[in-house]
Scaffold this motif. Structure first.
Motif, short mmCIF file in Angstrom:
data_model
loop_
_atom_site.label_atom_id
_atom_site.label_comp_id
_atom_site.label_asym_id
_atom_site.label_seq_id
_atom_site.Cartn_x
_atom_site.Cartn_y
_atom_site.Cartn_z
N ASN A 93 10.37 -44.33 -4.95
CA ASN A 93 10.12 -44.43 -3.51
C ASN A 93 9.75 -45.85 -3.09
N TRP A 97 14.93 -46.16 -0.15
CA TRP A 97 14.56 -45.38 1.03
C TRP A 97 15.24 -44.02 1.04
N PRO A 99 15.80 -40.34 1.00
CA PRO A 99 14.81 -39.28 1.28
C PRO A 99 14.38 -38.50 0.05
N GLN A 102 11.05 -39.63 -1.44
CA GLN A 102 9.87 -39.80 -0.60
C GLN A 102 8.85 -38.68 -0.73
N GLN A 270 12.72 -33.92 5.63
CA GLN A 270 12.50 -34.78 4.47
C GLN A 270 12.14 -33.96 3.24
#
Length: 335
Positions: A93, A97, A99, A102, A270
């Motif tokens: 992460n 970037w 998803p 994350q 997300q």
């Protein structure tokens, strides 16, 4: 690597053990992924991941995992477990970037989570077992990627020592190419090679640190290899096919709506993309309507519960082997 020696050699005077004695431990502090997760991801995902049933009470298997079964061999053992399904060694992460990185945990953040509520004690045995998600789930499987995994493990262990850890046990990896997932994805040779390369890096790291006596290595690959070569000795008859096929939702929870279960409103896009980006986790998400009507699974003789996670029989055998190794290297002191 130099900072390891600067840090560790400075602590030698504090950790010297007699030549014929074993360092003592009364608690295990665990950092890892779904192979050692006893419910952390399940709580994080509000009981939707892994779906139970068919998964056992938030474990990524059909029964108790190797880690919790250590209490049979070591009565009174305390376990502080930060292992979380999907966790990687590298903090992707911070470099991407995408998803899918994350929401998923990583080794450095697991250490942070532990230190926010606890501290390392002199009689802790700290165990690190990472790599499967880096190589198999996310495809970071070049030799350069393996070196980055090694560095992440090295940095984390160094951080642990700086925060008071006195003894660290590294686990290497089984041959990931032998999993049903590797065969279905047609990456057998690639992940078999990277598993072996990773294990050589772990062995080299352990040897470099051997003079200070703080880090040891448990070669779990040898235990899995024995199961594959002599499965009947472990009550296994099928080492290739998964007991549970799952249904690989392209976007976990996408077939469900808040009207199906109000808890789903807690998951944003997300969250869903993160789980979808890791096939090892995505398999463990099932439509609750489907699983309520599913018949109990018969996994007798199976080595794998799903496409990558071992059955409870394998976990029991690994627990016995790990306990034997730990007992040979450390002295258990029950509180």
């Amino acid at each position: 690597m130099k900072k390891w020696f600067v840090c560790l050699l400075g602590l030698v005077a504090l950790t010297v053990q007699a030549a014929d004695s074993r360092p003592a431990f009364s608690r295990i502090v665990m950092f890892g992924d779904s192979l050692s997760d006893t419910g952390k991801m399940y709580r994080k995902m509000l009981g939707f991941l892994p779906s139970s049933p068919p998964y056992y009470e938030g474990r990524f298997s059909n029964g108790p995992l190797w880690l919790e079964q250590l209490t049979t061999q070591f009565p009174g053992l305390t376990i502080a477990n930060e292992a979380e399904g999907g966790a990687t060694a590298v903090a992707y992460n911070k470099i991407s970037w995408n998803p899918k990185y994350q929401v998923i945990n990583n080794l450095d953040y697991e250490v942070t989570q532990f230190l926010e509520k606890d501290r390392f004690k002199p009689d802790d045995l700290v165990i690190l077992w990472f790599g499967a998600n880096d190589y198999l789930a996310y495809g970071w499987n070049t030799e350069q990627d393996a070196k980055r995994v090694r560095d992440a493990i090295s940095d984390a262990a160094n951080r642990m020592v700086l925060n008071g850890a006195k003894q660290i046990l590294l686990f290497n990896l089984p041959d990931l190419g032998q999993t049903p997932n590797a065969r279905s994805q047609k990456v057998v040779d690639k992940v078999s090679h990277i598993s072996a390369y990773h294990n050589q890096l772990m062995l080299n790291l352990t040897r470099q640190l051997a003079p200070v006596g703080l880090v040891k290595l448990f070669e779990i690959d040898k235990q899995f290899a024995e199961m594959l070569s002599d499965p009947q000795n472990f009550g296994l008859s099928d080492t290739e096919n998964a007991c549970y096929g799952g249904d690989y939702l392209g976007k976990p929870f996408s077939l469900l709506s808040a009207s199906t279960d109000s808890r789903l409103s807690a998951f944003n896009l997300q969250d869903r993309l993160a789980i979808a980006g890791n096939p090892l986790l995505a398999q463990a998400v099932a439509n609750p309507m489907a699983r309520r009507s599913a018949s109990p699974l018969n996994c007798e003789g199976k080595m794998f519960f799903d496409d990558v996670h071992p059955t409870k029989v394998v976990h029991a055998a690994l627990s016995e082997r790990a306990a034997t190794f730990i007992e040979s290297q450390y002295e258990f002191l029950a509180h």
